[in-house]
Design a protein around this motif. Sequence first.
Motif, PDB file in Angstrom:
ATOM      1  N   GLU A  92     -28.109   9.400   3.507  1.00  0.00           N
ATOM      2  CA  GLU A  92     -28.318   8.151   2.762  1.00  0.00           C
ATOM      3  C   GLU A  92     -27.063   7.662   2.051  1.00  0.00           C
ATOM      4  O   GLU A  92     -27.088   7.330   0.865  1.00  0.00           O
ATOM      5  N   LEU A  93     -25.947   7.651   2.793  1.00  0.00           N
ATOM      6  CA  LEU A  93     -24.699   7.063   2.300  1.00  0.00           C
ATOM      7  C   LEU A  93     -24.302   5.903   3.206  1.00  0.00           C
ATOM      8  O   LEU A  93     -24.565   5.939   4.422  1.00  0.00           O
ATOM      9  N   PRO A  94     -23.665   4.857   2.656  1.00  0.00           N
ATOM     10  CA  PRO A  94     -23.216   3.727   3.478  1.00  0.00           C
ATOM     11  C   PRO A  94     -22.257   4.200   4.579  1.00  0.00           C
ATOM     12  O   PRO A  94     -21.445   5.107   4.368  1.00  0.00           O
ATOM     13  N   ARG A  95     -22.335   3.565   5.725  1.00  0.00           N
ATOM     14  CA  ARG A  95     -21.513   3.988   6.861  1.00  0.00           C
ATOM     15  C   ARG A  95     -20.024   3.803   6.611  1.00  0.00           C
ATOM     16  O   ARG A  95     -19.206   4.541   7.166  1.00  0.00           O
ATOM     17  N   ASP A  96     -19.653   2.817   5.768  1.00  0.00           N
ATOM     18  CA  ASP A  96     -18.224   2.602   5.528  1.00  0.00           C
ATOM     19  C   ASP A  96     -17.605   3.688   4.638  1.00  0.00           C
ATOM     20  O   ASP A  96     -16.392   3.727   4.437  1.00  0.00           O
ATOM     21  N   PHE A  97     -18.438   4.623   4.123  1.00  0.00           N
ATOM     22  CA  PHE A  97     -17.911   5.740   3.352  1.00  0.00           C
ATOM     23  C   PHE A  97     -17.045   6.661   4.207  1.00  0.00           C
ATOM     24  O   PHE A  97     -16.268   7.445   3.681  1.00  0.00           O
ATOM     25  N   ARG A  98     -17.184   6.556   5.537  1.00  0.00           N
ATOM     26  CA  ARG A  98     -16.406   7.433   6.417  1.00  0.00           C
ATOM     27  C   ARG A  98     -14.901   7.228   6.230  1.00  0.00           C
ATOM     28  O   ARG A  98     -14.103   8.124   6.516  1.00  0.00           O
ATOM     29  N   ASN A  99     -14.513   6.063   5.708  1.00  0.00           N
ATOM     30  CA  ASN A  99     -13.090   5.763   5.512  1.00  0.00           C
ATOM     31  C   ASN A  99     -12.604   6.062   4.094  1.00  0.00           C
ATOM     32  O   ASN A  99     -11.434   5.841   3.790  1.00  0.00           O
ATOM     33  N   ARG A 100     -13.495   6.541   3.238  1.00  0.00           N
ATOM     34  CA  ARG A 100     -13.101   6.861   1.860  1.00  0.00           C
ATOM     35  C   ARG A 100     -12.611   8.295   1.751  1.00  0.00           C
ATOM     36  O   ARG A 100     -12.953   9.149   2.571  1.00  0.00           O
TER      37      ARG A 100
END
Length: 560
Positions: free
Chosen positions: A421-429
Amino acid sequence: MRGHVPQQEGGPVLSVKNLGVEFWVGGGWAAAAKHVTYDLMPGKVLAIVGESGSGKSTSSMAIMGLLPKNARVTGSAKLAGRELVGARDEVLRQVRGEGIAAIFQEPMTALNPVYTIGFQISETILTHRPGMTRKQAKARAIELLGLVEMPDPTKAYNSYPHQLSGGQRQRAMIAQSISLDPRVLIADEPTTALDVTVQAEILDLLRHLHQKLDSAIILITHDMGVVADMADDVMVMKDGDVVEHGTAAKLFTAPEHPYTKALMASVPHLGLGTAVAEDASHRDDSTAALLLENVSIDYPKRGRVPAFRAVADASLSIQPGEVVGLVGESGSGKTTIARAIVGLVPIAEGQLRVAGQDMVGVDPKQLRAVRRKLGIVFQDPGSSLNPRWPVGESIGEPLELAGRDRKEISSRVTELLDMVELPRDFRNRYPHELSGGQRQRIGIARALALDPKVLVADEPTSALDVSVQARVLELLQQIQKEKQFATLFVTHDLAVVDLLADRIVVMQHGKIVEQGSKEQILRNPQDPYTQRLLAAVPVPDPTEQRVRREARAALLAQQD
């Protein structure tokens, strides 16, 4: 003797009005605490609660003048009528120790490692009592170590911090804090780093000293069980603001602010877990996802540290879809078992089987294959993630090592982010851009990347705030029910085990002393150690906690 701090009969010993704290950050002032107002009466305990970043520690350290140079403090804080905000350094130095003393969260970092305990306590006394001789200061230091119930005060006086246990170091810091008979003690998370039985002893000690010395206490904590055990009044902080303030009895029975209600609802409460029926006669170890039979684990000799047996003759099994809680105090051997399961520590004796694969004597190639059936979630999500990698790379690393192609890895990382349940754009953080709870979700996603048959969770929520812990545990429960992997949940928090586990295994000094269903262990423990462990757990209810404290005292007297 109360030093040079003036007495003020009848009124508050500490009066804080509209206290504000700001830090100069990035070219502007950022507020850390706003309009903090309270009166602390002599002999009373005020608990300041809230999550990380709420301002509870910052506002208390501001009173003592212990903030960095980029901080500014406004408002008023009067100790027995003397203004501390804006006071000169020499005034604050005199007040520290004599008027207000602090007990910090981690005694190992608060005590100087190159000086003995006795030297540090004596120096505190001599700094504020110039007329006292070193011999008198030593006698007073040993007296104080006896007052805080140190097992051997003279030996402790001559010991260095690393030679004492965590509970003994905390007792030494308390002895140093009360050495000048302060009017106010600020206890900043004084038991967070301690085992539950040691925590209970330290709380008993603080209660005894507080009554004997008539010192008022500001107790800073996020543990609502500790609040229920100690506090007369409670102040709840959120994002620098005081959102609720009242008696402990009122706050626990009828909280008013939505945040306080949410905070109370997030607290795991021992005894409120769902009952799980188990028929032990039908357990089939041949189908177990994880099996230990008579396992012993040795640590070899290192330098002056002799070889020793960390785990002796341990047997347990976990079926697919089952959660087993492994509990015990520091040094009991529970983390050693977790490390052995994932192949980080060799087995000296016995049998260890993971997902049908024997782990004893396996070659590196076999070990790599079986590790693909294992996932592990670590205690500190910050240190277990590579700070130089975006979190998407950390999640995808097990897949890359397993030989998956880039397209498959990318798709699976997206799927795992959705799962936790994390936003998909977190992959770049990067990890430093995420909160503790978000980092732990990344740790869970990485552990589940290869669809493991067995998940080892080693204290996965102990570093998190209570509401964040509740959300992470809820998520872990949800995924576990859906995927039906076997889980070994290593923890010292019995309330969390009550919430999650089907069965519980209790360890002490490297041995399993008791195991069985959650109902058997938590509601009807047979082993004296398990009984003491359960009796020491504070619950977030002042009335119930008072009864439990009396029952614990009776149990300890009976077992002694």
